[in-house]
Design a protein around this motif. Structure first.
Motif, PDB file in Angstrom:
ATOM      1  N   ARG A  53      -5.232 -46.872 -42.114  1.00  0.00           N
ATOM      2  CA  ARG A  53      -4.790 -48.349 -42.227  1.00  0.00           C
ATOM      3  C   ARG A  53      -5.850 -49.111 -42.748  1.00  0.00           C
ATOM      4  N   ASP A  54      -7.090 -49.042 -42.775  1.00  0.00           N
ATOM      5  CA  ASP A  54      -7.865 -49.423 -43.393  1.00  0.00           C
ATOM      6  C   ASP A  54      -7.875 -49.393 -44.881  1.00  0.00           C
ATOM      7  N   SER A  55      -7.572 -48.238 -45.588  1.00  0.00           N
ATOM      8  CA  SER A  55      -7.518 -48.038 -46.854  1.00  0.00           C
ATOM      9  C   SER A  55      -6.218 -48.433 -47.372  1.00  0.00           C
ATOM     10  N   ASN A  56      -5.191 -48.802 -46.539  1.00  0.00           N
ATOM     11  CA  ASN A  56      -3.965 -49.267 -46.940  1.00  0.00           C
ATOM     12  C   ASN A  56      -3.212 -50.302 -46.056  1.00  0.00           C
ATOM     13  N   PRO A  57      -4.285 -51.318 -45.883  1.00  0.00           N
ATOM     14  CA  PRO A  57      -3.880 -52.217 -44.872  1.00  0.00           C
ATOM     15  C   PRO A  57      -2.339 -53.000 -45.062  1.00  0.00           C
ATOM     16  N   LYS A  58      -2.079 -53.208 -46.303  1.00  0.00           N
ATOM     17  CA  LYS A  58      -0.642 -53.910 -46.661  1.00  0.00           C
ATOM     18  C   LYS A  58       0.555 -53.102 -46.226  1.00  0.00           C
ATOM     19  N   ILE A  59       0.543 -51.804 -46.605  1.00  0.00           N
ATOM     20  CA  ILE A  59       1.436 -51.009 -46.504  1.00  0.00           C
ATOM     21  C   ILE A  59       1.644 -50.472 -44.777  1.00  0.00           C
ATOM     22  N   MET A  60       0.276 -50.141 -44.226  1.00  0.00           N
ATOM     23  CA  MET A  60       0.316 -49.582 -43.132  1.00  0.00           C
ATOM     24  C   MET A  60       0.528 -50.740 -41.956  1.00  0.00           C
ATOM     25  N   ASP A  61       0.142 -51.794 -42.345  1.00  0.00           N
ATOM     26  CA  ASP A  61       0.509 -53.002 -41.152  1.00  0.00           C
ATOM     27  C   ASP A  61       2.138 -53.211 -41.308  1.00  0.00           C
ATOM     28  N   LEU A  62       2.842 -52.832 -42.166  1.00  0.00           N
ATOM     29  CA  LEU A  62       4.137 -53.052 -42.058  1.00  0.00           C
ATOM     30  C   LEU A  62       4.762 -51.904 -41.297  1.00  0.00           C
ATOM     31  N   VAL A  63       4.236 -50.702 -41.498  1.00  0.00           N
ATOM     32  CA  VAL A  63       4.847 -49.488 -40.947  1.00  0.00           C
ATOM     33  C   VAL A  63       4.484 -49.774 -39.224  1.00  0.00           C
TER      34      VAL A  63
END
Ligand code: MEV
Length: 326
Positions: A206-216
């Motif tokens: 999540r920390d390395s891809n917050p924009k995408i992971m937060d949506l998931v």
């Protein structure tokens, strides 16, 4: 004086991992229990608690001054939860603790939470203190955080309260009306996932891809809220069950996206669907551990097909959380 208390394991229906990021989750207690018996120990053993679990082939001494475990037999994993509970709620007088366990450890059924809750409840009863379920749930959650590094209150809450529970974004505990009896099958893979490591892995991704992971993660939260409306109905129609199954399948896809799936779990999830389950997904931390299938009817065919591949059980729903055994 002897004190006996038990607490159930759980299965998560929706929201695992997302719950660590403050999203809601839904879980239910299963009729597989951890039972703790506390007996008065050897008078010379002040500040030493003996611990034994014949069923898990475990034996240890807990040193309450040093706060450590002297292992005599087995692995210390689950003993850490007992030690932390004793350090929290015991005065150091000599006691012997015996653990009986009806569920496998590390299979995603909340075994560590059940042990922490049962140990705390048995200690409260041993010391003749009143049993406050929410207080025990809170202390058990603190123990999980201490031992694992991070944990949501989900496992400890469901183990303490029992039933089917929606844990809201503000950690409010709401009991849902539905009765899931006879429609859930749980399959176990032979490899065990480590909850602490799986949670840490998701946080890292999540920390390395917050924009995408937060949506998931947000989507998992939305799925849980949709499921809550269905599970709050007194009676689920076939259509409601289909909708619930569909939500499980979507949730599974998102768990795959956040990196907690394995080849074995994936196989079992699809075997269950092929055998007629209306929904199936990982349950718990993933990385090994368990999957869950929602079935119409008795689920026997799904159970049989999963057993050709790995182990599986019917997960009967339990209304009861902590029980103090007289
Ligand atoms: C583990 O049973 C469930 C997770 O969401 C972790 C937690 O809630 O503490 C993966």
């Amino acid at each position: 004086m002897q004190s006996v208390a038990s607490a159930p394991g759980k299965a998560i229906l929706f929201g695992e991992h997302a719950v660590v990021f403050g999203k809601p989750a839904i879980a239910f207690a299963v009729d597989k229990r951890a039972t703790i018996t506390i007996k008065k120990g050897n008078i010379n053993n002040t500040n030493i608690t003996t611990f034994e679990s014949p069923i898990l082939n475990l034996k240890a001494e807990l040193d309450l001054i040093e706060g450590n475990i002297k292992l005599i037999k087995g692995h210390s994993g689950i003993v850490n939860y007992v030690l932390e509970a004793v350090l929290k709620r015991h005065d150091g007088s000599p006691i012997d603790i015996i653990l009986d366990m009806e569920m496998p450890i590390g299979a995603g059924l909340g075994s560590s939470a059940a042990v922490a809750v049962a140990t705390l409840a048995a200690l409260e009863n041993y010391h003749k203190r009143d049993i406050f379920v929410s207080k025990i749930a809170k202390m058990a959650h603190e123990i999980e955080i201490k031992v694992q590094g991070s944990a949501s209150p989900l496992d400890t809450t469901i183990s303490a309260f029992g039933g089917i529970i929606y844990l809201s974004e503000n950690s409010e505990v709401i009991s849902l009306k539905s009765d899931l009896e006879d429609s859930i099958v749980i399959g176990y893979t032979s490899s065990r996932g480590n909850t602490g490591e799986m949670v840490a892995g998701v946080i890292k991704r999540r920390d390395s891809n917050p924009k995408i992971m937060d949506l998931v993660i947000d989507s998992i939260g939305k799925i849980t809220n949709e499921a809550k409306s269905l599970l709050n109905l007194n009676q689920l129609s076939n259509e409601n069950m289909e909708a619930l199954g569909e939500l499980m399948n979507i949730n599974h896809g998102l768990l795959d996206a956040i990196g907690v799936n394995t080849l074995e779990l994936s196989d079992m999830v699809y075997i269950a669907r092929k055998a007629g389950a209306i929904g199936s997904k990982i349950t718990g931390a993933g990385g090994g551990g368990s999957m869950i299938a929602l079935c119409t009817g008795d689920g026997n065919h799904v159970l049989a097909e999963l057993r050709k591949k790995e182990n599986a059980i019917k997960a009967d729903f339990s209304k009861e959380g902590i029980i103090i055994h007289k």
